[in-house]
Design a protein around this motif. Structure first.
Motif, PDB file in Angstrom:
ATOM      1  N   GLY A  55       0.801  -1.220   0.000  1.00 18.10           N
ATOM      2  CA  GLY A  55       0.000   0.000   0.000  1.00 18.10           C
ATOM      3  C   GLY A  55       0.833   1.269   0.000  1.00 18.10           C
ATOM      4  N   GLY A  56       2.144   1.125   0.138  1.00 21.07           N
ATOM      5  CA  GLY A  56       3.022   2.295   0.155  1.00 21.07           C
ATOM      6  C   GLY A  56       3.512   2.662  -1.236  1.00 21.07           C
ATOM      7  N   PHE A  57       3.834   3.934  -1.399  1.00 21.75           N
ATOM      8  CA  PHE A  57       4.397   4.453  -2.651  1.00 21.75           C
ATOM      9  C   PHE A  57       5.676   5.187  -2.273  1.00 21.75           C
ATOM     10  N   PHE A  58       6.807   4.618  -2.676  1.00 21.03           N
ATOM     11  CA  PHE A  58       8.093   5.122  -2.213  1.00 21.03           C
ATOM     12  C   PHE A  58       8.912   5.681  -3.371  1.00 21.03           C
ATOM     13  N   LYS A  59       9.216   6.969  -3.261  1.00 21.65           N
ATOM     14  CA  LYS A  59      10.034   7.615  -4.291  1.00 21.65           C
ATOM     15  C   LYS A  59      11.500   7.340  -4.001  1.00 21.65           C
ATOM     16  N   ALA A  60      12.242   7.115  -5.083  1.00 21.09           N
ATOM     17  CA  ALA A  60      13.674   6.880  -4.960  1.00 21.09           C
ATOM     18  C   ALA A  60      14.381   7.531  -6.144  1.00 21.09           C
ATOM     19  N   ARG A  61      15.663   7.680  -6.005  1.00 23.45           N
ATOM     20  CA  ARG A  61      16.485   8.256  -7.071  1.00 23.45           C
ATOM     21  C   ARG A  61      17.601   7.269  -7.370  1.00 23.45           C
ATOM     22  N   MET A  62      17.796   6.969  -8.645  1.00 24.98           N
ATOM     23  CA  MET A  62      18.876   6.090  -9.065  1.00 24.98           C
ATOM     24  C   MET A  62      19.875   6.913  -9.856  1.00 24.98           C
ATOM     25  N   SER A  63      21.123   6.920  -9.385  1.00 23.04           N
ATOM     26  CA  SER A  63      22.192   7.695 -10.026  1.00 23.04           C
ATOM     27  C   SER A  63      23.216   6.735 -10.614  1.00 23.04           C
ATOM     28  N   PHE A  64      23.409   6.850 -11.912  1.00 26.36           N
ATOM     29  CA  PHE A  64      24.317   5.950 -12.626  1.00 26.36           C
ATOM     30  C   PHE A  64      25.673   6.603 -12.825  1.00 26.36           C
ATOM     31  N   PRO A  65      26.748   5.827 -12.664  1.00 31.63           N
ATOM     32  CA  PRO A  65      28.077   6.361 -12.961  1.00 31.63           C
ATOM     33  C   PRO A  65      28.298   6.390 -14.479  1.00 31.63           C
ATOM     34  N   LYS A  66      29.218   7.180 -14.922  1.00 35.40           N
ATOM     35  CA  LYS A  66      29.505   7.271 -16.367  1.00 35.40           C
ATOM     36  C   LYS A  66      30.053   5.952 -16.919  1.00 35.40           C
ATOM     37  N   ASP A  67      30.620   5.107 -16.024  1.00 40.33           N
ATOM     38  CA  ASP A  67      31.163   3.822 -16.490  1.00 40.33           C
ATOM     39  C   ASP A  67      30.176   2.659 -16.284  1.00 40.33           C
ATOM     40  N   TYR A  68      28.882   2.990 -16.138  1.00 36.98           N
ATOM     41  CA  TYR A  68      27.839   1.967 -16.120  1.00 36.98           C
ATOM     42  C   TYR A  68      27.885   1.257 -17.472  1.00 36.98           C
ATOM     43  N   PRO A  69      27.760  -0.022 -17.582  1.00 34.02           N
ATOM     44  CA  PRO A  69      27.389  -1.015 -16.589  1.00 34.02           C
ATOM     45  C   PRO A  69      28.575  -1.683 -15.883  1.00 34.02           C
ATOM     46  N   LEU A  70      29.781  -1.164 -16.064  1.00 31.15           N
ATOM     47  CA  LEU A  70      30.927  -1.781 -15.377  1.00 31.15           C
ATOM     48  C   LEU A  70      30.839  -1.573 -13.873  1.00 31.15           C
ATOM     49  N   MET A  71      30.273  -0.437 -13.475  1.00 30.52           N
ATOM     50  CA  MET A  71      30.090  -0.131 -12.058  1.00 30.52           C
ATOM     51  C   MET A  71      28.598   0.086 -11.787  1.00 30.52           C
ATOM     52  N   PRO A  72      28.159  -0.208 -10.551  1.00 24.49           N
ATOM     53  CA  PRO A  72      26.716  -0.129 -10.244  1.00 24.49           C
ATOM     54  C   PRO A  72      26.233   1.299  -9.999  1.00 24.49           C
ATOM     55  N   PRO A  73      24.933   1.503 -10.176  1.00 23.47           N
ATOM     56  CA  PRO A  73      24.345   2.785  -9.791  1.00 23.47           C
ATOM     57  C   PRO A  73      24.174   2.845  -8.274  1.00 23.47           C
ATOM     58  N   LYS A  74      23.818   4.006  -7.778  1.00 16.40           N
ATOM     59  CA  LYS A  74      23.427   4.159  -6.375  1.00 16.40           C
ATOM     60  C   LYS A  74      21.917   4.350  -6.373  1.00 16.40           C
ATOM     61  N   LEU A  75      21.264   3.793  -5.375  1.00 16.87           N
ATOM     62  CA  LEU A  75      19.824   3.940  -5.242  1.00 16.87           C
ATOM     63  C   LEU A  75      19.535   4.480  -3.853  1.00 16.87           C
ATOM     64  N   ARG A  76      18.788   5.586  -3.818  1.00 15.67           N
ATOM     65  CA  ARG A  76      18.482   6.219  -2.540  1.00 15.67           C
ATOM     66  C   ARG A  76      16.999   6.549  -2.489  1.00 15.67           C
ATOM     67  N   PHE A  77      16.364   6.124  -1.397  1.00 12.75           N
ATOM     68  CA  PHE A  77      14.958   6.480  -1.204  1.00 12.75           C
ATOM     69  C   PHE A  77      14.873   7.963  -0.862  1.00 12.75           C
ATOM     70  N   ILE A  78      13.957   8.649  -1.524  1.00  6.83           N
ATOM     71  CA  ILE A  78      13.658  10.044  -1.204  1.00  6.83           C
ATOM     72  C   ILE A  78      12.560  10.033  -0.137  1.00  6.83           C
ATOM     73  N   SER A  79      11.620   9.102  -0.292  1.00  8.64           N
ATOM     74  CA  SER A  79      10.561   8.922   0.709  1.00  8.64           C
ATOM     75  C   SER A  79      11.184   8.368   1.984  1.00  8.64           C
ATOM     76  N   GLU A  80      10.522   8.637   3.080  1.00  8.52           N
ATOM     77  CA  GLU A  80      10.958   8.070   4.350  1.00  8.52           C
ATOM     78  C   GLU A  80      10.913   6.545   4.253  1.00  8.52           C
ATOM     79  N   MET A  81      11.917   5.882   4.845  1.00 10.08           N
ATOM     80  CA  MET A  81      11.971   4.421   4.785  1.00 10.08           C
ATOM     81  C   MET A  81      12.553   3.896   6.094  1.00 10.08           C
ATOM     82  N   TRP A  82      11.936   2.870   6.649  1.00 12.70           N
ATOM     83  CA  TRP A  82      12.415   2.206   7.862  1.00 12.70           C
ATOM     84  C   TRP A  82      12.641   0.747   7.497  1.00 12.70           C
ATOM     85  N   HIS A  83      13.905   0.387   7.327  1.00 12.12           N
ATOM     86  CA  HIS A  83      14.247  -0.955   6.856  1.00 12.12           C
ATOM     87  C   HIS A  83      15.700  -1.240   7.235  1.00 12.12           C
ATOM     88  N   PRO A  84      15.998  -2.471   7.665  1.00 12.45           N
ATOM     89  CA  PRO A  84      17.374  -2.806   8.040  1.00 12.45           C
ATOM     90  C   PRO A  84      18.411  -2.591   6.925  1.00 12.45           C
TER      91      PRO A  84
END
Length: 170
Positions: A55-84
């Motif tokens: 039931g939740g809708f969670f906004k996130a931002r994915m930032s890709f490095p210029k050397d993608y796909p050799l290196m991974p993107p970063k993923l960060r929730f913009i919405s509040e998140m409570w998770h280990p």
């Protein structure tokens, strides 16, 4: 002028974005933050059914490095998140987003870490899976992991409050 590697990564990202537009995947949607920048994506993750996040809708931002796909993107929730497996600042901590190769701490097998075969789709399906089954062995958010293990009713209550707030933000 952009390097050949940068052009290649931009083309790959355009292809993945086009594919997701043509064939949406249940559980998330993806688009560009700004049409001029293929390396910054806005993601909406829908809380998976039969989980605390349903039931939740969670906004996130994915930032890709210029050397993608050799290196991974970063993923960060913009919405509040409570998770280990989500740092207090919203950054997602899962194996497939860790740089390729051996883990210097010996916790993760190289096969669990980033590989160039991963796509936006496989990353987001892993994040959805993470929401369903947290890994409290190696937490990014110590407090959330402690709640998950030692005070599940409190953990559940915090998540339910975040889910309600996320739906109100729409």
């Amino acid at each position: 002028m952009a390097s050949p590697a940068t052009l290649q990564s931009a083309l790959l990202l355009q292809k993945q974005l086009k594919e997701l537009s043509k064939h949406p995947v249940e559980g998330f949607s993806a688009g560009l933050v700004d049409n001029e920048n293929i390396y910054e994506w806005e993601i909406m993750i829908i809380g998976p059914p039969d989980t605390l996040y349903e039931g939740g809708f969670f906004k996130a931002r994915m930032s890709f490095p210029k050397d993608y796909p050799l290196m991974p993107p970063k993923l960060r929730f913009i919405s509040e998140m409570w998770h280990p497996n989500v740092y207090p600042d919203g950054e997602v901590c899962i194996s497939i987003l860790h740089p390729p190769g051996e883990d210097k701490y010996g916790y993760e097998d190289a096969g669990e870490r980033w590989m160039p075969v991963h796509t936006v789709e496989t990353i987001l399906l892993s994040v959805i899976s993470m929401l369903s089954t947290p890994n409290d062995e190696s937490p990014a958010n110590i407090e959330a992991a402690k709640d998950w293990r030692e005070d599940y009713p409190a953990f559940k209550k915090k998540v339910q409050r975040i889910v309600r707030r996320s739906a109100d933000m729409l």
